[in-house]
Design a protein around this motif. Sequence first.
Motif, short mmCIF file in Angstrom:
data_model
loop_
_atom_site.label_atom_id
_atom_site.label_comp_id
_atom_site.label_asym_id
_atom_site.label_seq_id
_atom_site.Cartn_x
_atom_site.Cartn_y
_atom_site.Cartn_z
N ILE A 122 -28.53 59.32 25.16
CA ILE A 122 -27.85 59.40 23.86
C ILE A 122 -27.69 58.01 23.25
O ILE A 122 -27.94 57.80 22.06
CB ILE A 122 -26.48 60.09 24.02
N ARG A 123 -27.30 57.05 24.07
CA ARG A 123 -27.17 55.68 23.59
C ARG A 123 -28.52 55.09 23.22
O ARG A 123 -28.64 54.30 22.27
CB ARG A 123 -26.50 54.82 24.66
N ALA A 127 -29.54 53.19 19.75
CA ALA A 127 -30.12 51.85 19.69
C ALA A 127 -31.47 51.84 18.98
O ALA A 127 -31.75 50.97 18.14
CB ALA A 127 -30.26 51.28 21.10
N GLN A 128 -32.30 52.81 19.29
CA GLN A 128 -33.60 52.88 18.62
C GLN A 128 -33.44 53.13 17.13
O GLN A 128 -34.22 52.63 16.31
CB GLN A 128 -34.46 53.98 19.25
N LEU A 132 -35.28 51.11 14.22
CA LEU A 132 -36.24 51.82 13.37
C LEU A 132 -35.84 51.81 11.90
O LEU A 132 -36.71 51.89 11.01
CB LEU A 132 -36.38 53.27 13.84
N ALA A 133 -34.55 51.74 11.62
CA ALA A 133 -34.07 51.87 10.25
C ALA A 133 -34.75 50.93 9.26
O ALA A 133 -35.14 51.36 8.16
CB ALA A 133 -32.55 51.68 10.21
N PRO A 134 -34.95 49.65 9.58
CA PRO A 134 -35.61 48.77 8.61
C PRO A 134 -37.05 49.17 8.30
O PRO A 134 -37.61 48.73 7.29
CB PRO A 134 -35.56 47.40 9.30
N HIS A 135 -37.63 50.02 9.13
CA HIS A 135 -39.01 50.46 8.93
C HIS A 135 -39.08 51.89 8.38
O HIS A 135 -40.15 52.49 8.33
CB HIS A 135 -39.76 50.40 10.26
N GLY A 136 -37.92 52.42 7.98
CA GLY A 136 -37.89 53.77 7.43
C GLY A 136 -37.96 54.86 8.47
O GLY A 136 -38.24 56.01 8.17
N GLY A 137 -37.66 54.50 9.74
CA GLY A 137 -37.71 55.47 10.82
C GLY A 137 -36.33 55.96 11.21
O GLY A 137 -35.30 55.37 10.86
N GLY A 202 -27.59 59.66 15.55
CA GLY A 202 -26.63 60.70 15.91
C GLY A 202 -27.03 61.55 17.09
O GLY A 202 -28.16 61.49 17.58
N SER A 203 -26.09 62.36 17.54
CA SER A 203 -26.28 63.27 18.66
C SER A 203 -26.08 64.70 18.17
O SER A 203 -25.05 65.00 17.56
CB SER A 203 -25.27 62.94 19.77
N PHE A 204 -27.05 65.58 18.48
CA PHE A 204 -27.02 66.94 17.93
C PHE A 204 -27.42 67.95 19.00
O PHE A 204 -28.05 67.61 20.00
CB PHE A 204 -27.97 67.03 16.73
#
Length: 245
Positions: A122-123, A127-128, A132-137, A202-204
Motif C-alpha cells: 500500500i505504501r 510512493a510511486q 509518477l505524478a509529474p509524468h501524468g501517471g 490511494g488505497s481501494f
Amino acid sequence: MDAAGGEGIAVAVDHLQPAQVEALVQRIDAERGRLDVLVNDIWGGELLAEWNTPLWEHDLDGGLRMLRLAIDTHLITSHFALALLIRRPGGLVVEMTDGTAEYNAENYRLSTFYDLAKTSVIRLAFAQGKELAPHGGTAVALTPGWMRSEMMLEHYGVTEDTWRDAKVGSPHFTAISESPRFVGRAVAALAADPDVHHRNGGSFSSGGLAREYGFTDVDGSQPDCWRYMVEVQDAGRPPDATGYR
C-alpha cells in the motif's frame, strides 16, 4: 483473456530476477511500443505464512521469503516497467494487496511478516504515485475481498460453480466471497476512468469501487467484503450478507 475478447500472451518470468524482468519489458517495448497499465500482482507467499504465530516462533526463512515475494518483486518490476509507462501521460500502476489502508491500520493481519508484506505494498503505491505524478501517471493500491482463487476453492473443496456449497472452513466464505473477475473489473474501471488521477496514491477495494463505478461480479452482485469484515465477521455476528452484496 482471449475468451474475454482480448489478447493474452503468457510469458514465464521470475520477477525476483532483474534480467528476466528487463527482458520482458524490452519485449513489450519492441512488440507494442507502449505500456498503459501495470498490475503488480506478484505474490505466491500464502503457503509460507504461519498464521497466529508470533515473530520469534515463525520460520525466519519463510517470513523473509514472503517479504521478498511481496516487495522485491514489485520494486524490480516497476524499476524496469515505469520508464516505458511514462512515455505517454495517463499511465496507471495498480499495486495488488490484501486489505485497505484503513483496515490494515487497525487490524493485525495474522502474522508479522504477512502484515508487513501487505501494508508495504500500500505504501509502495503511495510512493510511486508521487514519482509518477509529474509524468501524468497514477498509482493506486487495490485489494480484492475474500476471493475465490483456485487455491481457496481447492481449500474449501468446491468449484466456482459450487462455492455456495462449501461445508468446511469459515461460513463467511459462502456469504461474502467474490470471483477473481470482480477485482479484474475494478482494474478495468480504473483504467477507463479519464479522471483516475484524483485517486493517485490511494488505497481501494473491489467492493468500494464497484459502488462507485457500477460494475458487478459475475453473479450480478457487488460484494463489499471489507465493510462486511468490520461490521459482521470481526464483530462476531453470524454470517449474513444482507446489505453487503
